[in-house]
Every structure is written in C-alpha cells, then in structure tokens.
Design a protein around this motif. Structure first.
Motif, mmCIF file in Angstrom:
data_model
loop_
_atom_site.group_PDB
_atom_site.id
_atom_site.type_symbol
_atom_site.label_atom_id
_atom_site.label_comp_id
_atom_site.label_asym_id
_atom_site.label_seq_id
_atom_site.Cartn_x
_atom_site.Cartn_y
_atom_site.Cartn_z
ATOM 1 N N ASP A 564 0.828 -1.212 0.000
ATOM 2 C CA ASP A 564 0.000 0.000 0.000
ATOM 3 C C ASP A 564 0.860 1.260 0.000
ATOM 4 N N ASP A 567 1.836 1.669 -3.587
ATOM 5 C CA ASP A 567 0.677 2.169 -4.336
ATOM 6 C C ASP A 567 0.502 3.670 -4.115
ATOM 7 N N TRP A 568 0.707 4.107 -2.852
ATOM 8 C CA TRP A 568 0.548 5.539 -2.591
ATOM 9 C C TRP A 568 1.577 6.335 -3.381
#
Length: 600
Positions: A564, A567-568
C-alpha cells in the motif's frame, strides 16, 4: 546576487564579546542581576525585522527560535533540537554557552546562576503573559524576582540599531481571500458580543493582515503589515501602524470603520478602553496586560479572535494554495532536472539556491517564503542551516543535498523539502531515507475522527524511524498560511499539540533524520485537511496533498515498502506527472517521466 536571499555571514563580526560587556554595564546601571533577551519581537513573530533582531545582534545566533539569559558572569543561549549544531558555529564559546532547551528550564538555569537571588529584568513588550506567569511560578522560593523594565538595555547599548520598517501595505485580491474584510470583522465582532466582550486587543500581524485582507513587506519572506489592532464588538477597528504604510487605495479598501493610528498611540488607547477586553495570554505582550490592569479595565482571557478562523481556509483560499503549488511544482521540477544534468562537484550550495530562485521568479514569485535551506553533506544535518559565503561548500559526488524552500505567490504560500543524491548514492542513507519516506506516507494516508489533534498523529510519521532506534528533534508539521506566513499557528503535528484539527487547515508533513557530520534527510509536502467518507453518524477527516514534485527514487529501498505504500507513491507520482507534464520542454518532460515512473 539574488534580490530574495543574501549570503553574507550572519554573525556580525567579532563584536559580540564587547556587546555583552556593554549590556552588563547597562544592567549594573539598572541594578539588575540579569536580563532575558528573546528572539521574539512585540508581535511574537518567528521572523523579526532588523530593528528587533536583538538576540542575533548580541550573540551571533540567527536561528528562528531561542533566547538568551545574561547575568554578570554567565550568558546562556537557549536553543531547541533544531539548532544545536548551528548555534555552536555562530556563537563565541568563550563568552556564550549553548543551553539545551526545553530540557533545561530557564528557571532552573537562573537558580543555579543566581543562588543568592537577584533582580532579573525583562522587556514586557517582548514576552507574553503566559510566558511570564510560567516563569514566575517556576521561580517561587528562589529569591529571584522578574522585573519588567521600561527601557530595554539591549536597545540602550545598540548604537546603530536599524529603524522600524515601513513597508507598503497592499490589497490582497478578493478572488483569493474569499470573504470581504468587512464580513470578517463583523463575524469576529459577533463572536465578541456573544461572549459579552466589548473589544479584543490583537497583536499578531498575520491575524490582522488576514482579517483586513491586506498584505505587506515589513518583514522579509512574510507578507504581513506589522501592526496592533483593537476590534470592537460592533466591528469598528483601531489599527496601530505607521500611517506611511498606507496609500490612498489601501485606505479606501480599509473603509471608514477602520481608523489608522500611529503605534505610539497604543498605550493611551488601551488605557481608555472599556472592558471586558479580550487578551490572548499566549500571544499578547505582557505590557498590554499591565496597561489594562493599571487602568482597572476588566480583562477576558481568550484566544486571538482571528487565529482559528484564519487557520480554517475557505474554498477560494484552498484554490489559491493549489494554484501556488502548481506554479511551485514547475519551478521545483525544473530545478531537479537541471541539477541532475550538472556534473558532480561543479556546483556550490549558493549556485543551486540562485538557480532555484530564478526558476521561481519565472513562475511569478513575489518573494521566497523563508531563506532557502540548501545543505550539502554535513550541512544538511543542520536542521535550519542557512548558507552564507563563509559556509558555502561545493556539493561533492556521493553527498546528499537537502533542499528545503518555498515561495510566496499572490495566491498562496509553499513550503517543500526534497533530499537528493549527487552522483553516486551513499548506501548508508538508504535505510533512514526509506524510513522517513514511510513516515511521510503514513501521515499522508491518515484518516481520523473530528477532535483528533496533531499530537495524536505525530507518532505516525516517526514509527519507522523509532523501529530502528532513530528519531528527529523537530515537530513533524506546522500550520501554513494562505499567502501569509509559512509558519502559522496554532495548529501543528507535534507531541505538544492538543488543538483539534479541522477541515480547511493546512499543515506541513516533514519527517527527517540527521546524522551530524555526514548528512541530513527530510521530505516535506503540504497537506490540507478534508472530510472523507465514513459510516453514517461519524465525521472523519483526511489529508489532500497539495505539493507537486517527485520524491527521489534512488534512495528508496523498494523491498522495504509495503504494497500500500508503493501504491501511494506510484499514485502520487502519477498525479504529479499528470498535473505538470504539459508545462515543460522535451528535456524537463523526459526527466519528469523518468522520475515519476512506477516503482518496480
């Protein structure tokens, strides 16, 4: 030389021991055992005009926070964790001693320095009521008395003290203010009336400038009009500022309900006020309290009436900030692209500062928002390093370059930090850089209920550093003004903050790591608080990232990032690329495409 930032050595030569001796002579004349010399001016500003730079004039220390206490045989310069490297390079250690603060309280230092007690003077215009009350409590039983004195002894021995500034005031555009000055005054006055208060005394120039939709040039980098004000519960306002600052247009803008009076009229005007008068013990000078108390006027303690409304940006203010960050992102990408094309070892810190200012001027900058921090190698470990001709160094192959800078635009204010490798990457920097990045991402992605303060969120930015036994000695974030001061109270992301965060507020997100003698790492974006989706009946907030600039990929341990987090970062880089790519020529566009490609 740049018209925005100068590079002279800040210490003022070798006169500081003589200045200290002269000050002690003035203390003897007033029968004082000591004197407190703050960094702050009468407005409690972080940045002060040359006429108010007493701490720097006396000691040579130019940091934006701190104070000195001088006795007949000691002179302590109190500094926090941001300045413990810088102070040693600026003061004469034979005459001044750095004191770690807040670990060492000034009351404890005074008890040791004056074991038999004594009269310690202070200028009541340069300290708040909250500050003086706290110190008096801490000194109880010590036989040390705090004495408010009318004549500041530093001013008495400062023969060439500069004149007070008279920068011209200007009108802040209505399209970026989003509310008329008359409506702001009426809104704040209605709050006073609802609280049963007849008036409020205001001493923060950024609050006054925001309320009146004016900007100024009294203090470099901060577009404020230095002034005091008294707002009545009917919306009338007495503005205490040099009348020469206001031309016909700004006077017409202020209107008939605003009366301009010279600063010398303030004390008499306070004496004549009918109460209750609101004073903020955290920001108003101790002198204002004493004047009202001597007149028998009822005082209502409360916050500066503009301080929270100013922090809650309205839609036009947020739009202006987004526009400013778009312009600033173009300048930053041009700078980083240019920097990567220069052979390692061919540039100095000052070379890069000047080039960045040139790119910002191309984007319509009116000023920089603070002196650019351009720290190469060990200079990057000085948290608030300011390059001068004396400290300027070539940026060598294999060093990190920490670039903390910002711009003032008509529509908004920016503050951004990026850390980049010059030439080959220092492998020792990869682990802490990645931990700093993960902390920035964690804060950027935070969702939290209404009522949460910056103190609750601070650990999010430090958790990955803490896991490795590392930390940094400054707050994680500060409030930022909209076309105003880059450091704006009262909100911040810090363990010491207990003020609830609200929609519209803008903060910096800037974790870091500093290895003295080697390098500094800091990453900073500005983030705006916005409502986010939540279950029915629960109000939740999150952050919108305003800053548009790639984060250097060469220092990232990609394997250490969670999915994550990757992804950010990929999403953020896609946003930067989409927003800025049309602004560049082929060379800079190709650099941006490479810098923002997805992680692999």
């Amino acid at each position: 030389m740049s018209r925005f930032q100068t590079f002279e050595a800040p210490s003022g030569g070798d006169d500081h021991p003589q200045r200290l001796s002269d000050l002690r002579g003035a203390l003897r004349e007033q029968d004082l055992a000591g004197f407190i010399v703050p960094r702050a001016d009468a407005h409690q500003g972080e940045y002060v005009a040359d006429a108010d730079a007493r701490l720097a004039w006396l000691t040579g220390f130019t940091g934006s926070a701190g104070f000195a206490i001088v006795t007949m045989d000691r002179a302590g310069v109190f500094i926090d964790g941001r300045y413990r490297v810088q102070v040693r390079s600026q003061i004469d250690a034979a005459h001044f001693t750095p004191v770690p603060w807040p670990e060492t309280r000034p009351s404890d230092w005074l008890r040791e320095a004056l074991p038999k007690g004594g009269r310690v003077g202070f200028d009541p215009w340069l300290h708040t009521r909250k500050e003086i009350e706290g110190m008096e409590r801490a000194l109880e039983g010590s036989n040390i008395g705090l004495i408010a004195i009318a004549q500041n002894p530093v001013d008495a021995v400062w023969p060439d003290r500069p004149a007070a500034p008279i920068g011209q005031a200007r009108i802040h555009p209505a399209e970026w203010a989003g509310e008329t000055a008359a409506d702001k005054r009426a809104r704040l006055a209605a709050e006073l009336k609802a609280e049963g208060q007849a008036a409020a005394f205001m001493s923060l120039p950024d609050s006054i400038s925001w309320m009146l939709n004016i900007r100024g040039s009294d203090v470099p980098k901060n577009p404020i009009v230095q002034s005091f004000a008294v707002l009545s519960d009917h919306g009338d306002l007495a503005l205490f500022a040099d009348p020469a600052k206001f031309n016909e247009a700004t006077r017409a803008h202020l209107g008939n309900q605003v009366t301009i009076l010279p600063p010398e009229a303030l004390s008499a005007a306070l004496t004549d006020l009918e109460g209750p008068v609101r004073l903020d013990p955290a920001t108003a000078p101790e002198a204002a309290f004493r004047i009202l108390e001597a007149a028998g006027t009822e005082i209502a303690r409360g916050p500066d009436p503009a301080i929270l409304p100013k922090a809650r940006k309205n839609d036009p203010e947020l739009a202006g900030m987004r526009k400013a960050h778009h312009q600033d992102g173009i300048a930053m990408v041009r700078l980083l692209s240019w920097l990567d094309r220069q052979p390692p070892g061919t540039l100095t810190e000052i070379d890069v500062v000047r080039q960045l200012e040139e790119f910002r001027r191309d984007q319509g900058i009116t000023d920089i928002s603070f002196d650019t921090i351009m720290g190469a190698g060990p200079n990057g470990a000085i948290v608030h390093y300011r390059v001068s001709e004396a400290t300027n160094r070539a940026i060598a192959d294999g060093e990190l370059l920490l670039i903390d800078s910002g711009g003032q635009y008509d529509c908004g204010t920016t503050d951004i930090t990026r850390t980049v490798p010059i030439g080959k990457v220092d492998p020792d920097a990869v682990v802490p850089f990645t931990a700093v990045l993960r902390g920035m991402i964690a804060l950027s992605r935070a969702r939290f209920p209404k009522g949460v303060s910056g103190g609750h969120l601070d650990a999010l930015a430090r958790q990955h550093l803490w896991a490795q036994g590392l930390d940094f000695d400054h707050g994680t974030g500060h409030g930022v003004g909209a076309a105003l001061c880059v450091h704006e109270g009262p909100i911040r992301v810090s363990r010491a903050s207990d003020i609830a965060l609200e929609a519209g507020m803008i903060l910096s997100n800037e974790p870091g790591y500093y290895r003295e003698g080697a390098f500094g790492i800091r990453l900073e974006n500005l983030i705006a608080i916005q409502p986010v989706d939540a279950e029915p009946g629960r109000d939740m907030l999150g952050f919108e990232t305003l800053t548009l600039c790639p984060i250097d990929r060469r220092l990232i341990d990609v394997a250490a990032l969670a999915s994550d987090e990757r992804d950010w970062l990929d999403g953020y880089h896609a946003q930067v690329r989409a927003a800025l790519s049309d602004a560049f020529n082929d060379t800079d566009r190709a650099w941006l495409e490479q810098a923002t490609r997805p992680l692999t």
